[in-house]
Design a protein around this motif. Structure first.
Motif, PDB file in Angstrom:
ATOM      1  N   ILE A   1      -2.274  13.031  93.550  1.00 33.42           N
ATOM      2  CA  ILE A   1      -1.702  12.821  94.886  1.00 33.42           C
ATOM      3  C   ILE A   1      -0.258  12.343  94.753  1.00 33.42           C
ATOM      4  N   TYR A   2      -0.050  11.357  93.899  1.00 29.74           N
ATOM      5  CA  TYR A   2       1.306  10.818  93.702  1.00 29.74           C
ATOM      6  C   TYR A   2       2.251  11.894  93.177  1.00 29.74           C
ATOM      7  N   ALA A   3       1.781  12.669  92.211  1.00 30.45           N
ATOM      8  CA  ALA A   3       2.629  13.710  91.634  1.00 30.45           C
ATOM      9  C   ALA A   3       3.039  14.731  92.693  1.00 30.45           C
ATOM     10  N   LYS A   4       2.070  15.140  93.523  1.00 29.89           N
ATOM     11  CA  LYS A   4       2.343  16.135  94.558  1.00 29.89           C
ATOM     12  C   LYS A   4       3.291  15.595  95.619  1.00 29.89           C
ATOM     13  N   LEU A   5       3.028  14.402  96.128  1.00 29.48           N
ATOM     14  CA  LEU A   5       3.804  13.870  97.247  1.00 29.48           C
ATOM     15  C   LEU A   5       5.172  13.354  96.834  1.00 29.48           C
ATOM     16  N   THR A   6       5.385  13.154  95.519  1.00 25.46           N
ATOM     17  CA  THR A   6       6.717  12.763  95.046  1.00 25.46           C
ATOM     18  C   THR A   6       7.430  13.923  94.362  1.00 25.46           C
ATOM     19  N   ASP A   7       6.778  15.094  94.363  1.00 27.93           N
ATOM     20  CA  ASP A   7       7.341  16.299  93.749  1.00 27.93           C
ATOM     21  C   ASP A   7       7.707  16.047  92.283  1.00 27.93           C
ATOM     22  N   THR A   8       6.728  15.507  91.539  1.00 30.37           N
ATOM     23  CA  THR A   8       6.929  15.158  90.137  1.00 30.37           C
ATOM     24  C   THR A   8       6.167  16.134  89.242  1.00 30.37           C
ATOM     25  N   PRO A   9       6.868  17.005  88.487  1.00 31.30           N
ATOM     26  CA  PRO A   9       6.177  17.986  87.642  1.00 31.30           C
ATOM     27  C   PRO A   9       5.710  17.422  86.300  1.00 31.30           C
ATOM     28  N   LYS A  10       6.410  16.402  85.790  1.00 32.16           N
ATOM     29  CA  LYS A  10       6.086  15.852  84.468  1.00 32.16           C
ATOM     30  C   LYS A  10       5.635  14.398  84.611  1.00 32.16           C
ATOM     31  N   TYR A  11       4.364  14.161  84.360  1.00 36.53           N
ATOM     32  CA  TYR A  11       3.814  12.821  84.526  1.00 36.53           C
ATOM     33  C   TYR A  11       2.621  12.657  83.596  1.00 36.53           C
ATOM     34  N   THR A  12       2.171  11.440  83.441  1.00 36.62           N
ATOM     35  CA  THR A  12       0.968  11.182  82.651  1.00 36.62           C
ATOM     36  C   THR A  12       0.313   9.900  83.110  1.00 36.62           C
ATOM     37  N   MET A  13      -0.961   9.773  82.809  1.00 38.13           N
ATOM     38  CA  MET A  13      -1.716   8.571  83.137  1.00 38.13           C
ATOM     39  C   MET A  13      -1.665   7.593  81.968  1.00 38.13           C
ATOM     40  N   MET A  14      -1.366   6.349  82.274  1.00 38.67           N
ATOM     41  CA  MET A  14      -1.395   5.285  81.274  1.00 38.67           C
ATOM     42  C   MET A  14      -2.463   4.276  81.660  1.00 38.67           C
ATOM     43  N   LEU A  15      -3.280   3.885  80.689  1.00 39.27           N
ATOM     44  CA  LEU A  15      -4.238   2.805  80.880  1.00 39.27           C
ATOM     45  C   LEU A  15      -3.796   1.621  80.039  1.00 39.27           C
ATOM     46  N   ALA A  16      -4.004   0.425  80.547  1.00 41.43           N
ATOM     47  CA  ALA A  16      -3.596  -0.765  79.807  1.00 41.43           C
ATOM     48  C   ALA A  16      -4.602  -1.894  79.982  1.00 41.43           C
ATOM     49  N   HIS A  17      -4.859  -2.587  78.890  1.00 45.66           N
ATOM     50  CA  HIS A  17      -5.623  -3.833  78.926  1.00 45.66           C
ATOM     51  C   HIS A  17      -4.843  -4.827  78.070  1.00 45.66           C
ATOM     52  N   LYS A  18      -4.161  -5.745  78.753  1.00 47.34           N
ATOM     53  CA  LYS A  18      -3.232  -6.664  78.089  1.00 47.34           C
ATOM     54  C   LYS A  18      -2.155  -5.834  77.381  1.00 47.34           C
ATOM     55  N   ASP A  19      -2.006  -5.950  76.052  1.00 44.69           N
ATOM     56  CA  ASP A  19      -0.962  -5.163  75.387  1.00 44.69           C
ATOM     57  C   ASP A  19      -1.515  -3.931  74.665  1.00 44.69           C
ATOM     58  N   PHE A  20      -2.740  -3.548  75.001  1.00 48.59           N
ATOM     59  CA  PHE A  20      -3.348  -2.314  74.487  1.00 48.59           C
ATOM     60  C   PHE A  20      -3.113  -1.232  75.536  1.00 48.59           C
ATOM     61  N   ARG A  21      -2.322  -0.206  75.182  1.00 48.85           N
ATOM     62  CA  ARG A  21      -1.905   0.803  76.156  1.00 48.85           C
ATOM     63  C   ARG A  21      -2.160   2.209  75.621  1.00 48.85           C
ATOM     64  N   VAL A  22      -2.591   3.098  76.520  1.00 52.45           N
ATOM     65  CA  VAL A  22      -2.893   4.483  76.154  1.00 52.45           C
ATOM     66  C   VAL A  22      -2.342   5.408  77.223  1.00 52.45           C
ATOM     67  N   VAL A  23      -1.696   6.508  76.782  1.00 55.41           N
ATOM     68  CA  VAL A  23      -1.300   7.572  77.703  1.00 55.41           C
ATOM     69  C   VAL A  23      -2.028   8.853  77.295  1.00 55.41           C
ATOM     70  N   HIS A  24      -2.059   9.822  78.205  1.00 59.32           N
ATOM     71  CA  HIS A  24      -2.905  10.992  78.011  1.00 59.32           C
ATOM     72  C   HIS A  24      -2.143  12.300  78.103  1.00 59.32           C
ATOM     73  N   VAL A  25      -2.441  13.210  77.209  1.00 65.10           N
ATOM     74  CA  VAL A  25      -1.876  14.558  77.260  1.00 65.10           C
ATOM     75  C   VAL A  25      -2.506  15.330  78.417  1.00 65.10           C
ATOM     76  N   SER A  26      -3.805  15.155  78.647  1.00 60.96           N
ATOM     77  CA  SER A  26      -4.471  15.733  79.821  1.00 60.96           C
ATOM     78  C   SER A  26      -5.499  14.733  80.329  1.00 60.96           C
ATOM     79  N   THR A  27      -5.900  14.886  81.601  1.00 58.50           N
ATOM     80  CA  THR A  27      -6.878  13.943  82.167  1.00 58.50           C
ATOM     81  C   THR A  27      -8.020  14.683  82.858  1.00 58.50           C
ATOM     82  N   HIS A  28      -7.838  15.036  84.115  1.00 62.02           N
ATOM     83  CA  HIS A  28      -8.955  15.536  84.914  1.00 62.02           C
ATOM     84  C   HIS A  28      -9.141  17.045  84.789  1.00 62.02           C
ATOM     85  N   VAL A  29      -9.518  17.453  83.582  1.00 60.13           N
ATOM     86  CA  VAL A  29      -9.883  18.847  83.319  1.00 60.13           C
ATOM     87  C   VAL A  29     -11.105  18.835  82.403  1.00 60.13           C
TER      88      VAL A  29
END
Length: 342
Positions: free
Chosen positions: A143-171
């Motif tokens: 939703i955020y990507a579509k409504l902000t017209d953002t073609p390049k984005y990724t999801m980041m998860l964090a727990h304190k200083d443990f952080r992960v980003v994803h090459v793909s998510t909801h597929v």
């Protein structure tokens, strides 16, 4: 120091979002760090105060952010008037709740894009409910990507200083393997590095997970590492990004928790989500309850700041007042951190 204005969506009105919102905003010290305003429905939040026993708190309805007072004990609510609390079935999927949840998100995006708030924080919505309402998205990120017209984005998860980003998510997992391409892996490494710098990490170290067992064992268990991931890592290094990998997926997260990396690039949804939730979600067997439901979901690459709780609507807990607000507080704190560096 000026407090950043943080706009918080109420989430699905039938879920735990309203309850954890009032719980989080009952903390006086939160108002020392930011100026929070809730985007949601006043009537639903009134019931949330009853469910949680926080009836001493007051709700302050506003028509725009300029009317907010940002005072402890008084929750500013931009009342959208979309969910009828008398007709709302708590803990159940409904078109009405899905429509309301979607419109809250749309509104905070508009506020942030117009510069009226410094960051946005989202409570959980139900994907089935928003689709019933005719909004066909896989989740907040899309939703955020579509409504902000953002073609390049990724999801980041964090727990304190443990952080992960994803090459793909909801597929699907099958499709996720096909999305491991040099260009996308490099893109995510660059977004991860930029996010670390935005958080004040001066010399980020990015760990990149392999896709296959043992990172492919030199092609024995697959060639994605050789053909796609290693070339992306080499390209990142040429851009001055300190990058290591591909590290076998069964060890990279332990290393990250141990402080080896400031961010891990995971190749697909569950590869990154499972270790974060094993770390942040702690169930007490003896007491038969959750001791902790922690973690933050952040969308990187957007022109605005968006952080979120890292859990769902928890319909089974809705209306009980027992849901933990810790993940929401963590999400607000991450939003404050990004807003302070913006």
């Amino acid at each position: 120091m000026k407090r950043p204005i943080i706009a918080i969506t109420m989430g699905d009105p039938a879920g735990i979002g309203p309850e954890i919102t009032v719980k989080a905003l009952s903390k006086q010290d939160l108002y020392e760090r930011c100026a929070p305003v809730v985007i949601g429905d006043l009537s639903v939040l009134k019931k949330a105060l009853i469910y949680t026993g926080l009836t001493d708190l007051q709700l302050h309805p506003i028509a725009n952010v300029k009317e907010a007072v940002f005072q402890p004990g008084l929750i500013d609510v931009l009342d959208m008037g979309l969910a009828d609390s008398e007709k709302l079935a708590i803990g159940q999927v409904s078109k009405m709740a899905g429509e309301a949840a979607f419109q809250y998100v749309k509104k905070v995006i508009e506020l942030a894009m117009e510069g009226k708030v410094d960051a946005t924080v989202t409570n959980p919505l139900n994907k089935e409910a928003i689709n019933l309402a005719g909004h066909h998205y896989a989740g907040h990120t899309e939703i955020y990507a579509k409504l902000t017209d953002t073609p390049k984005y990724t999801m980041m998860l964090a727990h304190k200083d443990f952080r992960v980003v994803h090459v793909s998510t909801h597929v699907s997992l099958r499709e996720a393997c096909d999305k491991v391409r040099k260009e996308r892996v490099l893109e995510v490494i660059e977004i991860a590095n930029k996010a670390c710098l935005a958080m004040g990490i001066e010399k980020p170290v990015i760990g990149v997970a392999g896709l296959n067992p043992h990172s492919g064992e030199n092609g024995l268990f697959g060639r994605e590492e050789i053909d796609e991931i290693i070339p992306a890592i080499e390209a990142a290094k040429l851009k001055g990004i300190q990058t290591e990998g591909p590290v076998p997926p069964d060890t990279i997260f332990s290393k990250a928790i141990g402080g080896w990396y400031d961010m891990v690039v995971a190749m697909y949804h569950d590869q990154g989500h499972i270790p974060l939730k094993v770390t942040g979600f702690v169930f007490n067997r003896k007491l038969n309850k959750w001791d902790a439901v922690e973690g933050v979901n952040i969308t990187l690459g957007l022109p605005i700041i968006r952080t979120s709780v890292d859990h769902g609507t928890a319909f089974d807990q809705a209306g009980t007042g027992t849901a933990s607000e810790v993940s929401l507080i963590n999400a607000i704190d991450y939003a404050i951190r990004f807003a302070g560096k913006k």
